[in-house]
Design a protein around this motif. Structure first.
Motif, PDB file in Angstrom:
ATOM      1  N   ARG A  65       2.267  19.253   1.020  1.00 28.95           N
ATOM      2  CA  ARG A  65       2.108  18.139   0.163  1.00 28.95           C
ATOM      3  C   ARG A  65       1.502  17.106   0.669  1.00 28.95           C
ATOM      4  O   ARG A  65       1.491  16.092   0.202  1.00 28.95           O
ATOM      5  N   GLY A  66       0.246  17.285   1.373  1.00 31.97           N
ATOM      6  CA  GLY A  66      -0.641  16.389   1.782  1.00 31.97           C
ATOM      7  C   GLY A  66      -0.098  15.360   2.732  1.00 31.97           C
ATOM      8  O   GLY A  66       1.063  15.402   3.158  1.00 31.97           O
ATOM      9  N   VAL A  86      -1.416  11.205   4.391  1.00 28.39           N
ATOM     10  CA  VAL A  86      -2.243   9.986   4.416  1.00 28.39           C
ATOM     11  C   VAL A  86      -2.378   9.614   5.753  1.00 28.39           C
ATOM     12  O   VAL A  86      -1.536   9.224   6.557  1.00 28.39           O
ATOM     13  N   GLU A 142      -3.005  18.811  -0.300  1.00 26.37           N
ATOM     14  CA  GLU A 142      -2.168  19.825   0.097  1.00 26.37           C
ATOM     15  C   GLU A 142      -2.763  21.154   0.616  1.00 26.37           C
ATOM     16  O   GLU A 142      -3.866  21.298  -0.031  1.00 26.37           O
ATOM     17  N   ASN A 199       3.829  13.845   3.689  1.00 26.25           N
ATOM     18  CA  ASN A 199       5.048  14.227   2.610  1.00 26.25           C
ATOM     19  C   ASN A 199       5.483  15.529   2.622  1.00 26.25           C
ATOM     20  O   ASN A 199       5.034  16.388   3.500  1.00 26.25           O
ATOM     21  N   ASP A 246      -0.377   9.886  -6.778  1.00 24.56           N
ATOM     22  CA  ASP A 246      -1.154  10.978  -7.287  1.00 24.56           C
ATOM     23  C   ASP A 246      -0.129  12.131  -7.318  1.00 24.56           C
ATOM     24  O   ASP A 246       0.900  11.844  -6.886  1.00 24.56           O
ATOM     25  N   LYS A 247      -0.686  13.190  -7.189  1.00 21.92           N
ATOM     26  CA  LYS A 247       0.198  14.325  -7.419  1.00 21.92           C
ATOM     27  C   LYS A 247       1.081  14.674  -6.116  1.00 21.92           C
ATOM     28  O   LYS A 247       2.126  15.211  -5.886  1.00 21.92           O
ATOM     29  N   ASN A 248       0.327  13.965  -5.001  1.00 19.14           N
ATOM     30  CA  ASN A 248       1.290  14.296  -3.694  1.00 19.14           C
ATOM     31  C   ASN A 248       1.710  13.230  -3.127  1.00 19.14           C
ATOM     32  O   ASN A 248       3.200  12.991  -2.527  1.00 19.14           O
ATOM     33  N   ASN A 249       1.306  12.092  -3.342  1.00 19.91           N
ATOM     34  CA  ASN A 249       1.744  10.705  -2.906  1.00 19.91           C
ATOM     35  C   ASN A 249       2.530  10.007  -4.209  1.00 19.91           C
ATOM     36  O   ASN A 249       1.864   9.359  -4.699  1.00 19.91           O
ATOM     37  N   ASP A 250       3.888  10.058  -3.917  1.00 17.54           N
ATOM     38  CA  ASP A 250       4.816   9.477  -5.107  1.00 17.54           C
ATOM     39  C   ASP A 250       4.676   8.019  -4.809  1.00 17.54           C
ATOM     40  O   ASP A 250       5.709   7.232  -4.946  1.00 17.54           O
ATOM     41  N   PHE A 251       3.769   7.198  -4.365  1.00 13.81           N
ATOM     42  CA  PHE A 251       3.652   5.708  -4.084  1.00 13.81           C
ATOM     43  C   PHE A 251       2.597   5.186  -4.252  1.00 13.81           C
ATOM     44  O   PHE A 251       1.316   5.962  -4.255  1.00 13.81           O
TER      45      PHE A 251
END
Lengths: 167, 167
Positions: free
Chosen positions: A89-90, A92, A122, A143, B64-69
């Motif tokens: 799920r990627g 950062v 991802e 994530n 975004d689709k991976n980062n829910d922040f």
């Protein structure tokens, strides 16, 4: 993975030692507060099974009911890098010091430096690390997909790493 | 909230300007790469409807689709602070420069400084900002509950802020 369990334990231990408060604050344990100092301590050495060279981790946040990620500060000494890997799920990256590289499979390596932010998609095979002659430090926000956040692959060969540093 | 929409737009625009790559890298747009420089540019001034004094935002990651922040770097000039507010799914602060305070409703304010990490729980009324005489910069990682990530309340009064700075 043992070091992920260990970092969770470290963060939980730090959390329980703090004065009673609903929020958890991880205080900078050193006196390193001036502009010139590193943001976080180096932390513990990361395993040779997933990292080439000397890389270290200071865990900062463990996955919890709000934060569906783990967060830590990773220091790569000159020449150090992750193995190839992917995240379901990627991830950062926030580069806080130095110079290094980020490379996705089949693509040219991207130089990265202090102040860069990398939003890794991802299931994308990649590696990241320091340059051959300069350390690099980044915060990593990784994530989770269920209980998994990384799939480790092979090491980055000396040949490939040297080619990146010469590009 | 207009500035949240604006920051999303800024991040998306930055993303589309980058060379073709599956990953999105926000490059440090300045030459500020040495050890002594700020991690990120100050960015745009934040609205007086939610911030007292001069506070600024550089957006870094949009949900975004991976980062829910969402993630951004917030600079508080000396004396500046948020209004009281809460987050439905919490927030993580990484203090990257200076000195300031974090205070939860009904509790003593916590001094915070470079290298501190604050894991703010959900639905907890709080504020954060610089000290009266020193700026403070933090990265904020703000989780979403659906499309919401903040509930704004009243300003922190001069009386309360001064009391915190004298504690």
């Amino acid at each position: 993975m043992r070091y992920f369990i260990k970092l969770t334990a470290i963060v939980l231990i730090i959390g329980t030692l703090l004065p009673g408060s609903a929020c958890k604050t991880t205080k900078n344990p050193t006196k390193m507060t001036d502009q010139n100092s590193a943001l976080f301590p180096k932390g513990d050495r990361l395993p040779d099974s997933y990292f080439t060279g000397n890389a270290f981790l200071t865990p900062l946040i463990a996955k919890d009911k709000n934060n569906d990620f783990m967060m830590g500060s990773v220091t790569f000494e000159a020449g150090a890098r992750t193995f190839w890997h992917s995240h379901p799920r990627g991830q950062v990256l926030i580069v806080t010091e130095g110079n290094g590289f980020y490379q996705e499979k089949g693509k040219t390596a991207q130089p990265i430096k202090k102040g860069d932010v990398v939003n890794i998609p991802e299931n994308t095979e990649h590696w990241h690390g320091a340059a051959a002659k300069t350390k690099m430090v980044h915060i990593a926000i990784t994530n989770y997909e269920g209980e998994t956040n990384v799939v480790w692959l092979k090491s980055v060969s000396e040949e490939d790493y040297n080619a990146v540093n010469k590009q």
